[in-house]
Structure formats: C-alpha cells, structure tokens
Design a protein around this motif. Structure first.
Motif, PDB file in Angstrom:
ATOM      1  N   ARG A 101      29.275  15.402  29.456  1.00 20.01           N
ATOM      2  CA  ARG A 101      30.717  15.635  29.428  1.00 20.01           C
ATOM      3  C   ARG A 101      31.137  16.531  30.594  1.00 20.01           C
ATOM      4  NH1 ARG A 101      28.684  18.974  25.312  1.00 20.01           N
ATOM      5  NH2 ARG A 101      29.175  21.195  25.596  1.00 20.01           N
ATOM      6  N   THR A 102      32.420  16.464  30.912  1.00 20.05           N
ATOM      7  CA  THR A 102      32.996  17.280  31.968  1.00 20.05           C
ATOM      8  C   THR A 102      33.513  18.583  31.377  1.00 20.05           C
ATOM      9  OG1 THR A 102      33.631  15.318  33.220  1.00 20.05           O
ATOM     10  CG2 THR A 102      34.737  17.378  33.789  1.00 20.05           C
ATOM     11  N   LEU A 103      33.189  19.692  31.999  1.00 23.76           N
ATOM     12  CA  LEU A 103      33.546  20.998  31.457  1.00 23.76           C
ATOM     13  C   LEU A 103      34.972  21.412  31.784  1.00 23.76           C
ATOM     14  CD1 LEU A 103      30.318  23.037  32.285  1.00 23.76           C
ATOM     15  CD2 LEU A 103      31.047  22.221  30.055  1.00 23.76           C
ATOM     16  N   PHE A 104      35.442  21.091  32.987  1.00 25.86           N
ATOM     17  CA  PHE A 104      36.712  21.627  33.463  1.00 25.86           C
ATOM     18  C   PHE A 104      37.717  20.498  33.640  1.00 25.86           C
ATOM     19  CE2 PHE A 104      33.246  24.281  35.131  1.00 25.86           C
ATOM     20  CZ  PHE A 104      33.538  25.459  34.463  1.00 25.86           C
ATOM     21  N   GLU A 109      40.952  25.737  36.289  1.00 20.32           N
ATOM     22  CA  GLU A 109      39.893  26.138  35.360  1.00 20.32           C
ATOM     23  C   GLU A 109      38.566  26.286  36.086  1.00 20.32           C
ATOM     24  OE1 GLU A 109      41.340  24.178  31.107  1.00 20.32           O
ATOM     25  OE2 GLU A 109      39.585  23.403  32.158  1.00 20.32           O
ATOM     26  N   TYR A 110      38.251  25.324  36.950  1.00 21.09           N
ATOM     27  CA  TYR A 110      36.985  25.403  37.673  1.00 21.09           C
ATOM     28  C   TYR A 110      36.966  26.605  38.616  1.00 21.09           C
ATOM     29  CZ  TYR A 110      33.303  24.773  40.994  1.00 21.09           C
ATOM     30  OH  TYR A 110      32.219  25.014  41.798  1.00 21.09           O
ATOM     31  N   THR A 111      38.070  26.840  39.317  1.00 27.05           N
ATOM     32  CA  THR A 111      38.114  27.957  40.261  1.00 27.05           C
ATOM     33  C   THR A 111      37.951  29.283  39.548  1.00 27.05           C
ATOM     34  OG1 THR A 111      39.558  26.662  41.701  1.00 27.05           O
ATOM     35  CG2 THR A 111      39.429  29.023  42.136  1.00 27.05           C
ATOM     36  N   ARG A 112      38.559  29.412  38.352  1.00 19.64           N
ATOM     37  CA  ARG A 112      38.378  30.630  37.553  1.00 19.64           C
ATOM     38  C   ARG A 112      36.900  30.854  37.247  1.00 19.64           C
ATOM     39  NH1 ARG A 112      42.652  32.698  34.396  1.00 19.64           N
ATOM     40  NH2 ARG A 112      41.255  32.970  32.644  1.00 19.64           N
ATOM     41  N   PHE A 113      36.208  29.781  36.870  1.00 21.05           N
ATOM     42  CA  PHE A 113      34.775  29.900  36.585  1.00 21.05           C
ATOM     43  C   PHE A 113      33.992  30.260  37.846  1.00 21.05           C
ATOM     44  CE2 PHE A 113      30.902  27.307  37.225  1.00 21.05           C
ATOM     45  CZ  PHE A 113      30.019  28.080  36.498  1.00 21.05           C
ATOM     46  N   ALA A 114      34.224  29.523  38.941  1.00 17.67           N
ATOM     47  CA  ALA A 114      33.422  29.704  40.153  1.00 17.67           C
ATOM     48  C   ALA A 114      33.591  31.098  40.740  1.00 17.67           C
ATOM     49  CB  ALA A 114      33.794  28.648  41.190  1.00 17.67           C
ATOM     50  N   GLY A 122      29.805  39.595  49.999  1.00 23.46           N
ATOM     51  CA  GLY A 122      31.220  39.267  50.047  1.00 23.46           C
ATOM     52  C   GLY A 122      31.928  39.636  48.759  1.00 23.46           C
ATOM     53  N   ALA A 123      33.218  39.421  48.722  1.00 17.21           N
ATOM     54  CA  ALA A 123      34.027  39.780  47.555  1.00 17.21           C
ATOM     55  C   ALA A 123      33.844  38.756  46.435  1.00 17.21           C
ATOM     56  CB  ALA A 123      35.499  39.856  47.934  1.00 17.21           C
ATOM     57  N   TYR A 124      33.787  39.227  45.213  1.00  8.51           N
ATOM     58  CA  TYR A 124      33.772  38.310  44.081  1.00  8.51           C
ATOM     59  C   TYR A 124      34.728  38.840  43.014  1.00  8.51           C
ATOM     60  CZ  TYR A 124      30.709  41.305  41.211  1.00  8.51           C
ATOM     61  OH  TYR A 124      30.187  42.322  40.471  1.00  8.51           O
ATOM     62  N   HIS A 125      34.902  38.081  41.934  1.00 12.32           N
ATOM     63  CA  HIS A 125      35.900  38.381  40.924  1.00 12.32           C
ATOM     64  C   HIS A 125      35.190  38.572  39.584  1.00 12.32           C
ATOM     65  CE1 HIS A 125      39.234  36.929  43.591  1.00 12.32           C
ATOM     66  NE2 HIS A 125      38.188  36.379  44.152  1.00 12.32           N
ATOM     67  N   ASP A 126      35.481  39.653  38.918  1.00 11.46           N
ATOM     68  CA  ASP A 126      34.717  40.042  37.737  1.00 11.46           C
ATOM     69  C   ASP A 126      35.375  39.504  36.468  1.00 11.46           C
ATOM     70  OD1 ASP A 126      33.348  41.363  35.707  1.00 11.46           O
ATOM     71  OD2 ASP A 126      32.973  43.101  36.976  1.00 11.46           O
ATOM     72  N   HIS A 127      34.615  38.785  35.649  1.00 10.69           N
ATOM     73  CA  HIS A 127      35.152  38.160  34.434  1.00 10.69           C
ATOM     74  C   HIS A 127      35.680  39.167  33.413  1.00 10.69           C
ATOM     75  CE1 HIS A 127      34.622  33.848  34.560  1.00 10.69           C
ATOM     76  NE2 HIS A 127      33.478  34.007  35.187  1.00 10.69           N
ATOM     77  N   GLN A 128      35.199  40.380  33.433  1.00 12.92           N
ATOM     78  CA  GLN A 128      35.586  41.305  32.368  1.00 12.92           C
ATOM     79  C   GLN A 128      37.065  41.662  32.437  1.00 12.92           C
ATOM     80  OE1 GLN A 128      34.138  45.406  32.719  1.00 12.92           O
ATOM     81  NE2 GLN A 128      33.371  44.874  34.760  1.00 12.92           N
ATOM     82  N   TYR A 129      37.730  41.329  33.544  1.00 16.05           N
ATOM     83  CA  TYR A 129      39.145  41.662  33.683  1.00 16.05           C
ATOM     84  C   TYR A 129      40.046  40.440  33.459  1.00 16.05           C
ATOM     85  CZ  TYR A 129      37.342  45.962  35.710  1.00 16.05           C
ATOM     86  OH  TYR A 129      36.669  47.142  35.906  1.00 16.05           O
ATOM     87  N   ASP A 130      39.525  39.398  32.873  1.00 15.42           N
ATOM     88  CA  ASP A 130      40.310  38.167  32.678  1.00 15.42           C
ATOM     89  C   ASP A 130      41.663  38.435  32.020  1.00 15.42           C
ATOM     90  OD1 ASP A 130      37.969  35.441  32.089  1.00 15.42           O
ATOM     91  OD2 ASP A 130      38.277  36.762  33.784  1.00 15.42           O
ATOM     92  N   TYR A 138      43.853  33.563  39.237  1.00 19.63           N
ATOM     93  CA  TYR A 138      42.645  33.023  38.623  1.00 19.63           C
ATOM     94  C   TYR A 138      42.097  33.943  37.541  1.00 19.63           C
ATOM     95  CZ  TYR A 138      42.836  30.472  43.033  1.00 19.63           C
ATOM     96  OH  TYR A 138      43.249  29.756  44.113  1.00 19.63           O
ATOM     97  N   GLY A 139      42.781  35.057  37.256  1.00 19.12           N
ATOM     98  CA  GLY A 139      42.366  35.905  36.154  1.00 19.12           C
ATOM     99  C   GLY A 139      41.245  36.860  36.447  1.00 19.12           C
ATOM    100  N   PHE A 140      40.921  37.091  37.701  1.00 13.46           N
ATOM    101  CA  PHE A 140      39.785  37.945  38.026  1.00 13.46           C
ATOM    102  C   PHE A 140      40.177  39.085  38.951  1.00 13.46           C
ATOM    103  CE2 PHE A 140      37.835  33.610  37.710  1.00 13.46           C
ATOM    104  CZ  PHE A 140      37.472  33.774  36.386  1.00 13.46           C
ATOM    105  N   LYS A 141      39.454  40.178  38.830  1.00 13.57           N
ATOM    106  CA  LYS A 141      39.688  41.331  39.690  1.00 13.57           C
ATOM    107  C   LYS A 141      38.756  41.270  40.887  1.00 13.57           C
ATOM    108  CE  LYS A 141      39.685  46.383  39.727  1.00 13.57           C
ATOM    109  NZ  LYS A 141      39.460  47.609  38.951  1.00 13.57           N
ATOM    110  N   ASN A 142      39.311  41.541  42.062  1.00 12.41           N
ATOM    111  CA  ASN A 142      38.553  41.494  43.300  1.00 12.41           C
ATOM    112  C   ASN A 142      37.713  42.759  43.443  1.00 12.41           C
ATOM    113  OD1 ASN A 142      38.044  39.813  45.375  1.00 12.41           O
ATOM    114  ND2 ASN A 142      39.848  40.299  46.586  1.00 12.41           N
TER     115      ASN A 142
END
Length: 311
Positions: A101-104, A109-114, A122-130, A138-142
């Motif tokens: 099955r397809t997840l996204f 939705e996919y960009t939020r996950f990735a 480099g910079a990434y986005h932390d899920h705990q701040y969704d 995308y719901g993430f903190k840099n």
C-alpha cells in the motif's frame, strides 16, 4: 567561505581520518569507476524484460505501487529535499513493497515525513514540534544536527551547514530513527528496520536473498563518489543471469550483481588507485568516527511477526 571551498575542506578532513591499512579485504571484481560507467542503460520495462523465468522478486502489483509511492514534490518542496532525501524515498518505497500500500496521499504528507528524518549534515526539522508549528511549514522546527561534525570545530561545522551542504543520515542512524517513527504508527506500525553491515559481500548477498525470498524490503547504500552516497531498493534477483532488480526514483533498473557490489563497496580497492575509490573510502572513514559503516551496508525492512535472521 564559498560552497566549493567548504566541500574541499570536508574532503580533506575525511582524508585526515584515514586509518592505517594492514589487512585489506578482497576487492570487488569491478571498480567504482567501472560500475558508474555501466549502469546508465539499465532502465527496463516490466512487461518486456521481466517475463522470463528465474526471477525471485516482488509481484508486478507491488512494483507498481512502490514506484509511485513517493509523491512528486512542488518546486519549493524539491528545493528542501534535493540532494539528501534518497533515504526517506527508499524507506517509503520499501514499506510499499512489504505492505502493498501507499503511505502518503499527498506531497505535503510525504514532505512532512521526509523533513523529519535527521540529516548527517545540514538543517533538519524535528518531529517533536509538530503540534506547535504551522501546517504550511510542514509542521517541523528548523534545527541543526551537530552530531555528524562532532569532532570538528564548531566554526567549521557552522560554515559547512551555512552554505547549504546536505547529506543524508548514515544507515545505522536511518534504521534507528525509522524504528522510533514506526512505533507511533503512521502506516508503519508493526514494521522493523534492521541495519546490517559486513565486510564480506557473499555473507551480505546470502542475507539479501533470504530476506527477498520472505518478501521483505532491502535498502542498500551505494557510493559513486566521495559525497555521492545514495539509497535505493533491491526488489528482486535472478540466480540464472546473475542480475539484480532495483527501484530508484520510480524507475526499474537491472544491474549485474558485480556492478552492485562495486558500487556498494566502502573499502579501499588496492587494485585500482582511482580517485573515486580513494575519496569514497576517506569519507566512510570519517563517518566511522560516530556511526558504524562497514564495507557493505543495507537496511532490512520486515514485519515484526516474521522471524528474520539474527545478526
């Protein structure tokens, strides 16, 4: 500091990390340079070139679902993901191969996950701040990931990150993160991600074929140059022809097993003193300061209720 200079600095730092070589493992039959030159013509069509017998692979339906599992990004999303997102891409395709099955359902939705998958640099986005961030971001903190350059002075790491250099997570990090992500559900609950590294390709290949025969996902790490690490998916193999079936960017590829071995090899090939061999080994030695990297590295994706091999 220019981007070019930053890349040269990272490369020379990796050269300085080279260990003293006493005992070299057996080199693959093909060099990295030869493998890169030979893979361009291998894009295939299922109906034309997979009809013969002898293939151990996922079904056509699973291959189709997996090839479309990563939604096409918008130009803004592509800018955020370009150059490092092969890990999230390969994970998404592997889960589709295993589950069917397809997840996204959207590129958002996919960009939020990735963007929540940690980078090596480099910079990434932390899920705990969704919950605290806007959906449009995308719901993430840099934040910055300092772990990769742990032993490099902070001013150097800041300069490298500030110029937009991006590298994905090493395979052990990626597997650990995905296990934590799968625990919260999101369509991956019940799956486990197992990092497996070895200095013996024959041992690796035995594990790969055993997992494929059980319908489990395989994510190998291939290296075409010093800063050109790439994750893709192994979707089948043919013991009759000595070929392997891969998925990459939604394309179906067919390589010889020897070419796969040449591109996966992270060691130093003493038979061929070529730039790509030396540079790739130098960078892998640098990464080994903080994360396990072996000569050959894969991530297995499997259901927890399936009794897999124990390493």
């Amino acid at each position: 500091m220019t981007p070019w200079f930053a890349k040269q600095l990272l490369f020379f730092l990796s050269l300085a990390s080279l260990p003293h070589l006493k005992y070299l493992p057996p080199a693959p039959e093909l060099t990295r340079e030869q493998s890169v030159q030979e893979i361009q013509y291998k894009v295939i069509r299922m109906k034309d070139q997979l009809a013969g017998t002898g293939w151990h692979r996922f079904s056509n339906e699973r291959l189709i679902v997996s090839s479309m599992a990563v939604p096409a990004p918008t130009p803004l999303q592509y800018w955020d993901l370009a150059g490092w997102s092969c890990g999230p891409n390969a994970v998404t395709r592997a889960v589709s191969l295993v589950t069917g099955r397809t997840l996204f359902t959207s590129n958002v939705e996919y960009t939020r996950f990735a963007l929540g998958v940690p980078k090596g640099l480099g910079a990434y986005h932390d899920h705990q701040y969704d919950d605290a961030m806007s959906y449009n971001t995308y719901g993430f903190k840099n934040v910055y990931n300092l772990l990769l350059m742990l032993r490099v002075p902070g001013v150097v790491q800041s300069s490298l990150s500030g110029w937009g250099l991006k590298t994905g997570a090493p395979p052990e990090w990626l597997a650990q993160y995905m296990n934590a992500y799968a625990e919260i559900g999101s369509g991956m609950h019940g799956l486990e991600f197992v990092y497996y590294g070895t200095n013996n390709f024959n041992n690796l290949w035995q594990q790969v074929t055993a997992h494929l025969d059980r319908g489990e996902g395989i994510i190998p790490l291939v290296v075409s140059g010093a800063l050109q690490w790439h994750y893709l998916n192994i979707a089948g193999y043919s013991p009759e022809t000595g070929e392997v079936l891969l998925l990459d960017y939604g394309r179906l590829l067919k390589w010889s097993i020897h070419h796969l071995q040449g591109l996966m090899y992270m060691g130093f090939n003493s038979q061929y003193y070529q730039g790509k061999e030396y540079a790739a080994f130098a960078v892998s030695s640098l990464v080994n300061w903080f994360s396990t990297i072996n000569d050959y590295n894969v991530i297995f994706v499997r259901r927890k209720d399936i009794a897999g091999s124990r390493y």
